[in-house]
Design an enzyme around this catalytic site. Structure first.
Site, PDB file in Angstrom:
ATOM      1  N   GLY A 137       0.809  -1.208   0.000  1.00  0.00           N
ATOM      2  CA  GLY A 137       0.000   0.000   0.000  1.00  0.00           C
ATOM      3  C   GLY A 137       0.844   1.260   0.000  1.00  0.00           C
ATOM      4  O   GLY A 137       1.813   1.402  -0.756  1.00  0.00           O
ATOM      5  N   CYS A 138       0.465   2.193   0.864  1.00  0.00           N
ATOM      6  CA  CYS A 138       1.147   3.482   0.924  1.00  0.00           C
ATOM      7  C   CYS A 138       2.592   3.359   1.392  1.00  0.00           C
ATOM      8  O   CYS A 138       3.419   4.227   1.094  1.00  0.00           O
ATOM      9  CB  CYS A 138       0.382   4.433   1.850  1.00  0.00           C
ATOM     10  SG  CYS A 138      -1.303   4.794   1.295  1.00  0.00           S
TER      11      CYS A 138
END
Length: 350
Positions: A137-138
Protein backbone atom coordinates in the site's frame (compact mmCIF):
# COMPACT_ATOMS: atom_id res chain seq x y z
CA UNK A 1 27.14 5.06 -1.73
CA UNK A 2 23.73 5.01 -3.44
CA UNK A 3 22.02 8.32 -4.23
CA UNK A 4 18.29 8.86 -4.61
CA UNK A 5 17.97 11.35 -7.47
CA UNK A 6 15.22 13.81 -8.34
CA UNK A 7 11.83 12.13 -8.79
CA UNK A 8 9.55 12.79 -11.74
CA UNK A 9 5.84 13.00 -10.94
CA UNK A 10 2.74 13.18 -13.11
CA UNK A 11 -0.92 13.49 -12.13
CA UNK A 12 -3.94 13.01 -14.44
CA UNK A 13 -5.84 15.86 -16.04
CA UNK A 14 -9.27 15.42 -14.41
CA UNK A 15 -9.65 17.50 -11.24
CA UNK A 16 -12.12 17.13 -8.40
CA UNK A 17 -12.24 19.77 -5.67
CA UNK A 18 -13.13 19.45 -2.01
CA UNK A 19 -16.37 21.33 -2.66
CA UNK A 20 -17.33 18.91 -5.43
CA UNK A 21 -16.48 15.93 -3.25
CA UNK A 22 -18.69 17.19 -0.43
CA UNK A 23 -21.56 17.95 -2.82
CA UNK A 24 -21.35 14.45 -4.27
CA UNK A 25 -21.36 12.91 -0.79
CA UNK A 26 -24.45 14.91 0.15
CA UNK A 27 -26.34 13.97 -3.01
CA UNK A 28 -25.35 10.28 -3.18
CA UNK A 29 -25.67 9.52 0.54
CA UNK A 30 -28.41 11.89 1.64
CA UNK A 31 -30.01 9.28 3.89
CA UNK A 32 -26.81 8.00 5.48
CA UNK A 33 -27.15 8.15 9.30
CA UNK A 34 -23.53 9.28 9.71
CA UNK A 35 -23.36 11.65 6.75
CA UNK A 36 -22.53 14.63 8.97
CA UNK A 37 -19.58 12.81 10.50
CA UNK A 38 -18.32 11.70 7.09
CA UNK A 39 -18.50 15.26 5.75
CA UNK A 40 -16.56 16.61 8.73
CA UNK A 41 -13.88 13.95 8.34
CA UNK A 42 -13.50 14.70 4.63
CA UNK A 43 -13.25 18.45 5.32
CA UNK A 44 -10.62 17.83 7.99
CA UNK A 45 -8.31 16.00 5.56
CA UNK A 46 -7.13 19.34 4.20
CA UNK A 47 -7.33 17.95 0.65
CA UNK A 48 -8.33 20.80 -1.66
CA UNK A 49 -7.99 19.08 -5.05
CA UNK A 50 -7.36 15.59 -6.37
CA UNK A 51 -6.59 14.26 -9.84
CA UNK A 52 -8.42 11.36 -11.49
CA UNK A 53 -7.67 9.22 -14.55
CA UNK A 54 -11.31 9.53 -15.70
CA UNK A 55 -13.97 12.26 -15.60
CA UNK A 56 -15.98 12.16 -12.39
CA UNK A 57 -19.05 10.61 -14.06
CA UNK A 58 -16.98 7.66 -15.29
CA UNK A 59 -15.24 7.38 -11.93
CA UNK A 60 -18.56 7.06 -10.09
CA UNK A 61 -19.77 4.32 -12.44
CA UNK A 62 -18.73 0.74 -11.77
CA UNK A 63 -18.39 -1.29 -15.00
CA UNK A 64 -16.98 -4.26 -13.09
CA UNK A 65 -13.57 -5.35 -11.88
CA UNK A 66 -12.51 -6.74 -15.25
CA UNK A 67 -13.05 -3.42 -17.02
CA UNK A 68 -11.46 -1.42 -14.23
CA UNK A 69 -8.36 -3.59 -14.21
CA UNK A 70 -8.14 -3.31 -18.00
CA UNK A 71 -8.28 0.47 -17.63
CA UNK A 72 -5.57 0.29 -14.95
CA UNK A 73 -3.20 -1.50 -17.36
CA UNK A 74 -4.04 0.86 -20.22
CA UNK A 75 -3.49 3.99 -18.15
CA UNK A 76 -0.29 2.65 -16.60
CA UNK A 77 1.20 1.99 -20.04
CA UNK A 78 0.11 5.44 -21.22
CA UNK A 79 1.40 7.42 -18.23
CA UNK A 80 4.40 5.63 -16.71
CA UNK A 81 6.85 6.03 -19.64
CA UNK A 82 6.74 9.83 -19.32
CA UNK A 83 7.89 9.85 -15.71
CA UNK A 84 10.45 7.13 -16.38
CA UNK A 85 12.04 9.18 -19.17
CA UNK A 86 12.14 12.30 -16.99
CA UNK A 87 13.61 10.40 -14.04
CA UNK A 88 16.32 8.95 -16.25
CA UNK A 89 17.11 12.40 -17.65
CA UNK A 90 17.30 13.92 -14.16
CA UNK A 91 19.69 11.18 -13.06
CA UNK A 92 21.76 11.57 -16.25
CA UNK A 93 21.41 7.88 -17.06
CA UNK A 94 19.97 5.84 -19.93
CA UNK A 95 17.56 2.93 -19.73
CA UNK A 96 20.49 0.61 -20.55
CA UNK A 97 22.28 1.81 -17.39
CA UNK A 98 19.52 0.49 -15.10
CA UNK A 99 20.15 -2.86 -13.40
CA UNK A 100 16.86 -3.27 -11.48
CA UNK A 101 13.33 -1.88 -11.72
CA UNK A 102 11.23 -1.71 -8.54
CA UNK A 103 7.56 -1.26 -9.45
CA UNK A 104 5.07 -0.50 -6.67
CA UNK A 105 1.30 -0.30 -7.00
CA UNK A 106 -1.72 -1.41 -4.97
CA UNK A 107 -4.59 -0.22 -7.18
CA UNK A 108 -4.52 -2.73 -10.04
CA UNK A 109 -3.02 -6.07 -11.02
CA UNK A 110 -0.91 -7.19 -13.96
CA UNK A 111 0.98 -10.43 -14.59
CA UNK A 112 3.58 -10.21 -15.90
CA UNK A 113 4.24 -6.99 -14.05
CA UNK A 114 4.51 -3.65 -15.83
CA UNK A 115 8.28 -4.11 -15.36
CA UNK A 116 8.29 -6.66 -18.19
CA UNK A 117 6.45 -4.26 -20.49
CA UNK A 118 8.87 -1.45 -19.62
CA UNK A 119 11.89 -3.63 -20.38
CA UNK A 120 10.40 -4.67 -23.72
CA UNK A 121 9.36 -1.18 -24.85
CA UNK A 122 11.75 1.37 -23.31
CA UNK A 123 15.23 0.07 -24.04
CA UNK A 124 16.07 -1.56 -20.71
CA UNK A 125 18.41 -4.54 -20.89
CA UNK A 126 16.93 -8.03 -20.99
CA UNK A 127 18.90 -8.95 -17.85
CA UNK A 128 17.38 -6.10 -15.81
CA UNK A 129 16.13 -7.42 -12.47
CA UNK A 130 12.42 -7.01 -11.75
CA UNK A 131 10.93 -6.40 -8.31
CA UNK A 132 7.16 -5.76 -8.33
CA UNK A 133 5.65 -4.91 -4.92
CA UNK A 134 1.85 -4.98 -4.73
CA UNK A 135 0.72 -5.41 -1.13
CA UNK A 136 2.45 -2.74 0.96
CA UNK A 137 0.00 0.00 0.00
CA UNK A 138 1.15 3.48 0.92
CA UNK A 139 4.28 2.11 2.61
CA UNK A 140 5.52 0.80 -0.73
CA UNK A 141 7.08 4.13 -1.72
CA UNK A 142 9.44 3.88 1.23
CA UNK A 143 9.95 0.16 0.62
CA UNK A 144 10.91 0.81 -3.01
CA UNK A 145 13.58 3.27 -1.92
CA UNK A 146 14.90 0.82 0.66
CA UNK A 147 14.97 -2.19 -1.65
CA UNK A 148 16.75 -0.11 -4.31
CA UNK A 149 19.25 1.00 -1.66
CA UNK A 150 19.80 -2.61 -0.57
CA UNK A 151 20.37 -3.69 -4.18
CA UNK A 152 22.86 -0.92 -4.88
CA UNK A 153 24.69 -1.75 -1.65
CA UNK A 154 24.88 -5.44 -2.55
CA UNK A 155 25.96 -4.63 -6.11
CA UNK A 156 28.35 -1.64 -5.94
CA UNK A 157 27.99 0.65 -8.92
CA UNK A 158 24.58 -0.73 -9.94
CA UNK A 159 21.59 1.53 -10.61
CA UNK A 160 17.93 0.99 -9.76
CA UNK A 161 14.76 2.60 -11.11
CA UNK A 162 11.77 3.09 -8.82
CA UNK A 163 8.28 3.42 -10.31
CA UNK A 164 5.08 4.09 -8.33
CA UNK A 165 1.75 3.90 -10.16
CA UNK A 166 -1.45 4.50 -8.20
CA UNK A 167 -4.95 4.97 -9.62
CA UNK A 168 -6.89 4.98 -6.37
CA UNK A 169 -10.06 6.19 -8.10
CA UNK A 170 -10.33 2.82 -9.84
CA UNK A 171 -10.97 1.28 -6.41
CA UNK A 172 -14.10 3.37 -5.76
CA UNK A 173 -16.96 1.14 -4.61
CA UNK A 174 -20.39 2.83 -4.68
CA UNK A 175 -21.92 0.20 -2.38
CA UNK A 176 -19.36 0.64 0.42
CA UNK A 177 -21.02 2.93 2.96
CA UNK A 178 -18.84 2.56 6.06
CA UNK A 179 -17.32 5.73 7.48
CA UNK A 180 -13.83 4.59 6.51
CA UNK A 181 -14.95 4.06 2.92
CA UNK A 182 -16.72 7.41 2.72
CA UNK A 183 -13.62 9.11 4.11
CA UNK A 184 -11.37 7.37 1.58
CA UNK A 185 -13.66 8.61 -1.22
CA UNK A 186 -12.59 12.14 -0.30
CA UNK A 187 -8.95 11.43 0.54
CA UNK A 188 -7.28 9.37 -2.19
CA UNK A 189 -6.10 10.59 -5.58
CA UNK A 190 -4.27 9.27 -8.63
CA UNK A 191 -0.66 9.80 -9.63
CA UNK A 192 2.49 8.19 -11.00
CA UNK A 193 6.11 8.84 -10.08
CA UNK A 194 9.59 7.53 -10.83
CA UNK A 195 13.09 8.08 -9.48
CA UNK A 196 16.53 6.60 -9.97
CA UNK A 197 18.83 5.35 -7.23
CA UNK A 198 22.36 5.62 -8.60
CA UNK A 199 25.08 3.35 -7.26
CA UNK A 200 27.69 6.03 -7.88
CA UNK A 201 27.42 9.73 -8.62
CA UNK A 202 24.15 11.60 -8.79
CA UNK A 203 22.65 14.55 -6.95
CA UNK A 204 20.11 14.09 -4.17
CA UNK A 205 19.91 12.00 -1.00
CA UNK A 206 22.95 9.82 -0.29
CA UNK A 207 21.20 6.85 1.30
CA UNK A 208 22.98 5.45 4.36
CA UNK A 209 20.65 3.33 6.50
CA UNK A 210 17.15 1.90 6.21
CA UNK A 211 14.78 -0.10 8.33
CA UNK A 212 11.27 -1.51 8.67
CA UNK A 213 8.88 -1.75 11.60
CA UNK A 214 5.46 -3.39 11.97
CA UNK A 215 3.08 -2.58 14.82
CA UNK A 216 2.02 -6.01 16.17
CA UNK A 217 -1.64 -6.97 15.92
CA UNK A 218 -2.68 -4.26 13.45
CA UNK A 219 -2.75 -6.21 10.18
CA UNK A 220 -6.51 -5.68 9.73
CA UNK A 221 -6.44 -1.90 10.31
CA UNK A 222 -5.68 -1.11 6.65
CA UNK A 223 -6.73 -3.86 4.28
CA UNK A 224 -8.46 -4.90 1.08
CA UNK A 225 -11.52 -7.10 1.00
CA UNK A 226 -11.30 -8.63 -2.49
CA UNK A 227 -14.58 -9.59 -4.12
CA UNK A 228 -16.08 -9.96 -7.59
CA UNK A 229 -16.36 -6.17 -7.81
CA UNK A 230 -12.68 -5.61 -7.03
CA UNK A 231 -10.75 -4.12 -4.13
CA UNK A 232 -12.82 -2.87 -1.19
CA UNK A 233 -10.73 -0.60 1.02
CA UNK A 234 -11.00 -1.17 4.77
CA UNK A 235 -9.79 1.58 7.12
CA UNK A 236 -9.94 1.23 10.89
CA UNK A 237 -10.70 4.34 12.94
CA UNK A 238 -7.55 3.68 15.00
CA UNK A 239 -5.20 4.26 12.04
CA UNK A 240 -4.77 8.03 12.59
CA UNK A 241 -3.30 7.30 16.03
CA UNK A 242 -0.50 5.05 14.80
CA UNK A 243 2.25 7.67 14.88
CA UNK A 244 2.58 7.33 18.65
CA UNK A 245 3.88 3.71 18.39
CA UNK A 246 5.75 4.37 15.13
CA UNK A 247 7.65 7.47 16.27
CA UNK A 248 9.91 5.38 18.59
CA UNK A 249 10.84 3.19 15.60
CA UNK A 250 11.88 6.30 13.66
CA UNK A 251 13.87 7.55 16.64
CA UNK A 252 15.47 4.14 17.08
CA UNK A 253 16.67 4.03 13.48
CA UNK A 254 18.22 7.47 13.89
CA UNK A 255 19.76 6.53 17.25
CA UNK A 256 21.49 3.51 15.69
CA UNK A 257 22.96 5.87 13.12
CA UNK A 258 24.18 8.30 15.77
CA UNK A 259 21.56 10.90 14.84
CA UNK A 260 18.77 12.59 16.76
CA UNK A 261 15.47 12.21 14.89
CA UNK A 262 14.28 15.48 16.42
CA UNK A 263 17.22 17.42 15.03
CA UNK A 264 17.46 16.64 11.33
CA UNK A 265 17.49 19.08 8.43
CA UNK A 266 14.70 17.65 6.27
CA UNK A 267 11.84 15.14 6.55
CA UNK A 268 10.10 13.39 3.65
CA UNK A 269 7.21 11.31 4.97
CA UNK A 270 4.00 9.75 3.70
CA UNK A 271 1.00 12.05 4.16
CA UNK A 272 -1.88 9.73 4.95
CA UNK A 273 -3.79 12.60 6.49
CA UNK A 274 -3.25 15.73 8.60
CA UNK A 275 -3.48 13.81 11.88
CA UNK A 276 -0.52 11.67 10.81
CA UNK A 277 1.62 14.76 10.20
CA UNK A 278 0.43 16.55 13.33
CA UNK A 279 1.14 13.56 15.56
CA UNK A 280 4.51 12.92 13.95
CA UNK A 281 5.43 16.51 14.71
CA UNK A 282 4.38 16.00 18.34
CA UNK A 283 5.99 12.62 18.98
CA UNK A 284 9.22 13.35 17.09
CA UNK A 285 9.43 16.82 18.68
CA UNK A 286 9.89 18.63 15.36
CA UNK A 287 8.18 21.75 14.08
CA UNK A 288 5.11 21.27 11.83
CA UNK A 289 6.94 23.19 9.09
CA UNK A 290 9.28 20.20 8.75
CA UNK A 291 6.48 18.32 6.95
CA UNK A 292 5.46 21.13 4.60
CA UNK A 293 6.25 19.14 1.46
CA UNK A 294 4.16 16.17 2.57
CA UNK A 295 1.32 18.50 3.55
CA UNK A 296 1.50 20.23 0.15
CA UNK A 297 1.15 16.87 -1.63
CA UNK A 298 -1.87 16.04 0.53
CA UNK A 299 -3.49 19.43 -0.12
CA UNK A 300 -2.97 19.49 -3.89
CA UNK A 301 -3.19 15.82 -4.87
CA UNK A 302 -4.72 14.00 -1.90
CA UNK A 303 -3.24 10.75 -0.68
CA UNK A 304 -1.62 9.26 -3.81
CA UNK A 305 -0.52 6.17 -1.90
CA UNK A 306 3.00 4.91 -2.66
CA UNK A 307 3.76 7.96 -4.82
CA UNK A 308 3.47 10.43 -1.91
CA UNK A 309 7.06 10.19 -0.68
CA UNK A 310 8.40 10.67 -4.19
CA UNK A 311 6.20 13.72 -4.76
CA UNK A 312 7.19 15.23 -1.40
CA UNK A 313 10.85 14.70 -2.31
CA UNK A 314 10.22 16.27 -5.71
CA UNK A 315 8.92 19.36 -3.90
CA UNK A 316 12.12 19.56 -1.85
CA UNK A 317 14.11 19.50 -5.10
CA UNK A 318 11.84 22.22 -6.52
CA UNK A 319 12.54 24.33 -3.43
CA UNK A 320 16.24 24.17 -4.25
CA UNK A 321 17.08 21.10 -2.21
CA UNK A 322 18.84 21.07 1.13
CA UNK A 323 22.29 22.27 2.09
CA UNK A 324 25.18 20.04 1.14
CA UNK A 325 25.54 17.24 3.72
CA UNK A 326 22.20 18.11 5.34
CA UNK A 327 20.78 15.11 7.23
CA UNK A 328 17.31 13.78 6.49
CA UNK A 329 14.68 11.14 7.11
CA UNK A 330 12.30 9.46 4.62
CA UNK A 331 9.40 7.29 5.74
CA UNK A 332 6.35 5.59 4.26
CA UNK A 333 3.49 4.13 6.31
CA UNK A 334 0.93 1.57 5.23
CA UNK A 335 -0.80 -1.77 5.81
CA UNK A 336 0.63 -3.91 8.50
CA UNK A 337 0.73 -1.33 10.12
CA UNK A 338 4.16 -0.97 8.52
CA UNK A 339 6.77 1.78 8.45
CA UNK A 340 9.55 1.80 5.85
CA UNK A 341 12.28 4.26 6.91
CA UNK A 342 15.53 5.61 5.49
CA UNK A 343 18.26 8.04 6.53
CA UNK A 344 20.71 9.93 4.36
CA UNK A 345 22.74 13.04 3.65
CA UNK A 346 21.93 15.55 0.92
CA UNK A 347 24.60 15.60 -1.77
CA UNK A 348 24.76 18.63 -4.03
CA UNK A 349 27.82 17.45 -5.91
CA UNK A 350 27.55 14.39 -8.21
Amino acid sequence: MATLCRPAVSVPQYVITMEETLALARSRHAGHPQLGLALRLIENTGVRTRRLVQPIAATLAHPGFEERNRLYATEAKARVPLVVRRALEDSELRAADIDMIVYVSCTGFMMPSLTAWLINTMGFRADTRQLPIAQLGCAAGGAAINRAHDFCTAHPGANALIVACEFCSLCYQPTDLGIGSLLSNGLFGDGVAAAVVRGTGGHGIRLERNGSYLIPGTEDWIAYDVSATGFHFLLDKRVPGTMEPLAPALRGLADHHGWDAADLDFYIVHAGGPRILDDLSTFLHVKPEAFRHSRATLTEYGNIASAVVLDALRRLFDEGGAADQARGLLAGFGPGITAEMALGHWSRTP
